[in-house]
Design a protein around this motif. Structure first.
Motif, PDB file in Angstrom:
ATOM      1  N   UNK A 263       0.973  -1.164   0.067  1.00 19.88           N
ATOM      2  CA  UNK A 263       0.182  -0.073   0.041  1.00 19.88           C
ATOM      3  C   UNK A 263       0.866   1.235  -0.020  1.00 19.88           C
ATOM      4  N   UNK A 264       1.829   1.290   0.899  1.00 21.50           N
ATOM      5  CA  UNK A 264       2.961   2.450   0.941  1.00 21.50           C
ATOM      6  C   UNK A 264       3.311   2.807  -0.588  1.00 21.50           C
ATOM      7  N   UNK A 265       4.056   1.531  -1.275  1.00 20.73           N
ATOM      8  CA  UNK A 265       4.534   1.731  -2.788  1.00 20.73           C
ATOM      9  C   UNK A 265       3.613   2.305  -3.549  1.00 20.73           C
ATOM     10  N   UNK A 266       2.207   1.831  -3.248  1.00 16.04           N
ATOM     11  CA  UNK A 266       1.225   2.227  -4.337  1.00 16.04           C
ATOM     12  C   UNK A 266       0.903   3.829  -4.055  1.00 16.04           C
ATOM     13  N   UNK A 267       0.879   4.086  -2.821  1.00 15.15           N
ATOM     14  CA  UNK A 267       0.863   5.616  -2.511  1.00 15.15           C
ATOM     15  C   UNK A 267       2.016   6.394  -3.129  1.00 15.15           C
ATOM     16  N   UNK A 268       2.894   5.838  -2.920  1.00 10.97           N
ATOM     17  CA  UNK A 268       4.185   6.521  -3.617  1.00 10.97           C
ATOM     18  C   UNK A 268       4.287   6.858  -4.904  1.00 10.97           C
ATOM     19  N   UNK A 269       3.775   5.573  -5.673  1.00  6.58           N
ATOM     20  CA  UNK A 269       3.627   5.713  -6.957  1.00  6.58           C
ATOM     21  C   UNK A 269       2.505   6.947  -7.468  1.00  6.58           C
ATOM     22  N   UNK A 270       1.639   6.951  -6.632  1.00  3.05           N
ATOM     23  CA  UNK A 270       0.470   7.909  -7.116  1.00  3.05           C
ATOM     24  C   UNK A 270       1.152   9.324  -6.616  1.00  3.05           C
ATOM     25  N   UNK A 271       1.819   9.553  -5.813  1.00  2.00           N
ATOM     26  CA  UNK A 271       2.620  11.028  -5.497  1.00  2.00           C
ATOM     27  C   UNK A 271       3.289  11.230  -6.648  1.00  2.00           C
ATOM     28  N   UNK A 272       4.044  10.385  -7.357  1.00  2.30           N
ATOM     29  CA  UNK A 272       4.759  10.609  -8.387  1.00  2.30           C
ATOM     30  C   UNK A 272       3.943  11.055  -9.766  1.00  2.30           C
ATOM     31  N   UNK A 273       2.956  10.258  -9.828  1.00  2.00           N
ATOM     32  CA  UNK A 273       2.056  10.254 -10.820  1.00  2.00           C
ATOM     33  C   UNK A 273       1.239  11.771 -10.834  1.00  2.00           C
ATOM     34  N   UNK A 274       0.669  12.164  -9.644  1.00  2.00           N
ATOM     35  CA  UNK A 274      -0.010  13.476  -9.493  1.00  2.00           C
ATOM     36  C   UNK A 274       0.884  14.469  -9.717  1.00  2.00           C
ATOM     37  N   UNK A 275       2.187  14.596  -9.029  1.00  2.00           N
ATOM     38  CA  UNK A 275       3.095  15.627  -9.094  1.00  2.00           C
ATOM     39  C   UNK A 275       3.254  15.726 -10.441  1.00  2.00           C
ATOM     40  N   UNK A 276       3.662  14.977 -11.299  1.00  2.00           N
ATOM     41  CA  UNK A 276       4.126  15.161 -12.780  1.00  2.00           C
ATOM     42  C   UNK A 276       3.098  15.462 -13.422  1.00  2.00           C
ATOM     43  N   UNK A 277       1.932  14.873 -13.545  1.00  2.00           N
ATOM     44  CA  UNK A 277       0.686  15.168 -14.334  1.00  2.00           C
ATOM     45  C   UNK A 277       0.248  16.702 -14.187  1.00  2.00           C
ATOM     46  N   UNK A 278      -0.060  16.562 -12.870  1.00  2.66           N
ATOM     47  CA  UNK A 278      -0.708  18.251 -12.486  1.00  2.66           C
ATOM     48  C   UNK A 278       0.309  19.530 -12.877  1.00  2.66           C
ATOM     49  N   UNK A 279       1.833  19.046 -12.478  1.00  2.06           N
ATOM     50  CA  UNK A 279       2.683  20.337 -12.846  1.00  2.06           C
ATOM     51  C   UNK A 279       2.563  20.449 -14.435  1.00  2.06           C
ATOM     52  N   UNK A 280       2.893  19.283 -15.248  1.00  2.00           N
ATOM     53  CA  UNK A 280       2.937  19.660 -16.681  1.00  2.00           C
ATOM     54  C   UNK A 280       1.512  19.868 -17.168  1.00  2.00           C
ATOM     55  N   UNK A 281       0.524  19.441 -16.673  1.00  2.36           N
ATOM     56  CA  UNK A 281      -0.881  19.836 -16.961  1.00  2.36           C
ATOM     57  C   UNK A 281      -1.172  21.463 -16.819  1.00  2.36           C
ATOM     58  N   UNK A 282      -0.594  21.806 -15.770  1.00  2.00           N
ATOM     59  CA  UNK A 282      -1.063  23.315 -15.440  1.00  2.00           C
ATOM     60  C   UNK A 282      -0.106  24.055 -16.331  1.00  2.00           C
ATOM     61  N   UNK A 283       1.166  23.923 -16.582  1.00  2.00           N
ATOM     62  CA  UNK A 283       2.029  24.446 -17.402  1.00  2.00           C
ATOM     63  C   UNK A 283       1.580  24.488 -18.837  1.00  2.00           C
ATOM     64  N   UNK A 284       1.089  23.427 -19.231  1.00  2.00           N
ATOM     65  CA  UNK A 284       0.659  23.224 -20.649  1.00  2.00           C
ATOM     66  C   UNK A 284      -0.747  23.887 -21.015  1.00  2.00           C
ATOM     67  N   UNK A 285      -1.472  24.351 -19.911  1.00  2.00           N
ATOM     68  CA  UNK A 285      -2.571  24.959 -19.969  1.00  2.00           C
ATOM     69  C   UNK A 285      -3.752  24.016 -20.195  1.00  2.00           C
ATOM     70  N   UNK A 286      -3.775  22.616 -19.528  1.00  2.00           N
ATOM     71  CA  UNK A 286      -4.794  21.478 -19.724  1.00  2.00           C
ATOM     72  C   UNK A 286      -5.504  21.539 -18.290  1.00  2.00           C
ATOM     73  N   UNK A 287      -4.457  22.333 -17.359  1.00  2.00           N
ATOM     74  CA  UNK A 287      -5.233  22.108 -15.746  1.00  2.00           C
ATOM     75  C   UNK A 287      -5.198  23.598 -15.304  1.00  2.00           C
ATOM     76  N   UNK A 288      -5.918  23.836 -14.249  1.00  2.00           N
ATOM     77  CA  UNK A 288      -5.710  25.115 -13.311  1.00  2.00           C
ATOM     78  C   UNK A 288      -4.502  25.060 -12.973  1.00  2.00           C
ATOM     79  N   UNK A 289      -3.945  26.401 -12.838  1.00  2.00           N
ATOM     80  CA  UNK A 289      -2.666  26.776 -12.202  1.00  2.00           C
ATOM     81  C   UNK A 289      -2.761  26.329 -10.577  1.00  2.00           C
ATOM     82  N   UNK A 290      -2.155  25.437 -10.160  1.00  2.00           N
ATOM     83  CA  UNK A 290      -2.029  25.285  -8.552  1.00  2.00           C
ATOM     84  C   UNK A 290      -0.615  25.064  -8.349  1.00  2.00           C
TER      85      UNK A 290
END
Length: 387
Positions: free
Chosen positions: A316-343
């Protein structure tokens, strides 16, 4: 053990070094080193006029590396024992931040403790899933491998407390990350699909309430996402300048240190949240694809380590860490690219940051320890061992 039978000092040092080498998951280490090195190259270009940022990032990387080694060699039993204290300390620090924190740009997210300044919400990105994973492991042991509905309810309460406190700061980006990492543990623990469907329906019904509870600047960010040009000098400025930088990089980029958008100060927060815009302008589309590939490999490696973990807590801990990596990268690239709000979400292992980078280093150390535990099991029980 007396002085005559005690091992020589150099033998103990050698064994310690061999233990560190054994604890390293080399595929994970290589990916993290490439991301950190490439990120430092991009950050140097983005912040060469801010030398204190470059010096600070060197210290941040060193601290993250030390934390990674520490948690890669620390017994997982110690990590489990730290789950509840870390969560409680994190909640106390969040409350202290609301009462005594430093207000910057309308948000109270930082807390001065003596000579250092920390962001307690970053701690909860790991402390929250760590506690929930520890709780589920405890309940599964007590109930012969079966979780009851109230166990999930308790886990949701554990998750809701830090998320509510972080939203109060306000910090939408970090609250999303804490929510995602904690929910990942609950989901992978066997949450019913019927409950997920019911919860999703509830979220849709609650959207008007959520919208009305947002701060004005947060609603403006969502509206600006739909049409950044509606406020080009205000809320849409960040997004428009980032999109211009990404587009001007073309296929191969303008080359390192040659990004005009960054060096002419058009890109705000270019060493932290918007570093990806600088990276894309200088390394182009192909560079961006390579970066996406590295993050994909990082997430896949974390999920692989989760799949071969020895215990429920480790999985469960490893799955949570994988999710952290996913959300970090997806949200950052998404907001910089204009497909997500700036957070306010940094690019993992690349953006300037102290507390965030330290937490990422701890995450990698925990993954390496889980991987090492698996290798120990295989060596003891043979190649036919199955978790």
């Amino acid at each position: 053990m007396n002085a005559h039978t005690r091992e020589p000092f150099h033998i103990r040092i050698l064994k310690g070094l061999l233990g560190i080498i054994w604890s390293i998951d080399w595929p994970l280490m290589v990916i993290v080193l490439i991301l950190s090195a490439w990120g430092f190259v991009a950050l140097y270009s983005a912040g060469y006029s801010f030398p204190w940022r470059i010096d600070g990032q060197i210290r941040n990387l060193a601290a993250a590396g030390a934390a990674m080694v520490l948690f890669a060699t620390m017994p997982l039993k110690w990590t489990r024992n730290l789950a509840a204290p870390a969560y409680v300390v994190g909640l106390v620090l969040l409350v202290a931040t609301l009462l005594f924190g430093v207000n910057t740009k309308g948000a109270t997210r930082w807390l001065d403790i003596g000579v250092i300044r920390i962001q307690p919400s970053e701690i909860m990105k790991l402390a929250t899933p760590l506690l929930i994973a520890w709780y589920f492991q405890l309940r599964l042991t007590a109930q012969e491998g079966v979780l009851k509905w109230w166990d999930y309810l308790v886990a949701f309460v554990m998750l809701a407390l830090p998320v509510a406190l972080i939203l109060k700061q306000p910090d939408l980006g970090t609250s999303i990350l804490v929510l995602a990492s904690g929910f990942a543990v609950i989901f992978f623990a066997g949450l019913s699909w019927k409950f997920l469907l019911l919860m999703f329906s509830g979220v849709l019904v609650a959207l008007p309430i959520v919208w009305n509870s947002l701060y004005d600047y947060q609603r403006q960010r969502v509206l600006t996402l739909l049409d950044p040009s509606s406020d080009p000098l205000g809320a849409g400025f960040h997004t428009l300048q980032a999109i211009i930088a990404i587009g001007s990089g073309g296929m191969t980029g303008k080359g390192w240190m040659n990004g005009t958008q960054a060096h002419l100060d058009f890109i705000p927060e270019r060493t932290s949240d918007f570093l990806f815009a600088v990276f894309s302008e200088e390394f182009g589309f192909f560079g961006g694809i390579c970066l996406l590939g590295l993050y994909t490999l990082l997430i896949m490696r974390a999920l692989y380590i989760a799949s071969v973990a020895n215990t429920v807590f480790e999985r469960l801990l490893a799955c949570a860490i994988a999710t952290i990596f996913l959300i970090y990268s997806f949200v950052n690239m998404g907001m910089v690219s204009g497909i997500l709000p700036v957070v306010g979400v940094p690019l993992p292992f690349m953006s300037y940051g102290g507390t965030a980078l330290l937490i990422l280093g701890i995450c990698c150390g925990l993954l390496m320890k889980i991987s090492a535990q698996r290798r120990i099991k295989v060596s003891l029980y043979g190649d036919d061992y199955r978790s």
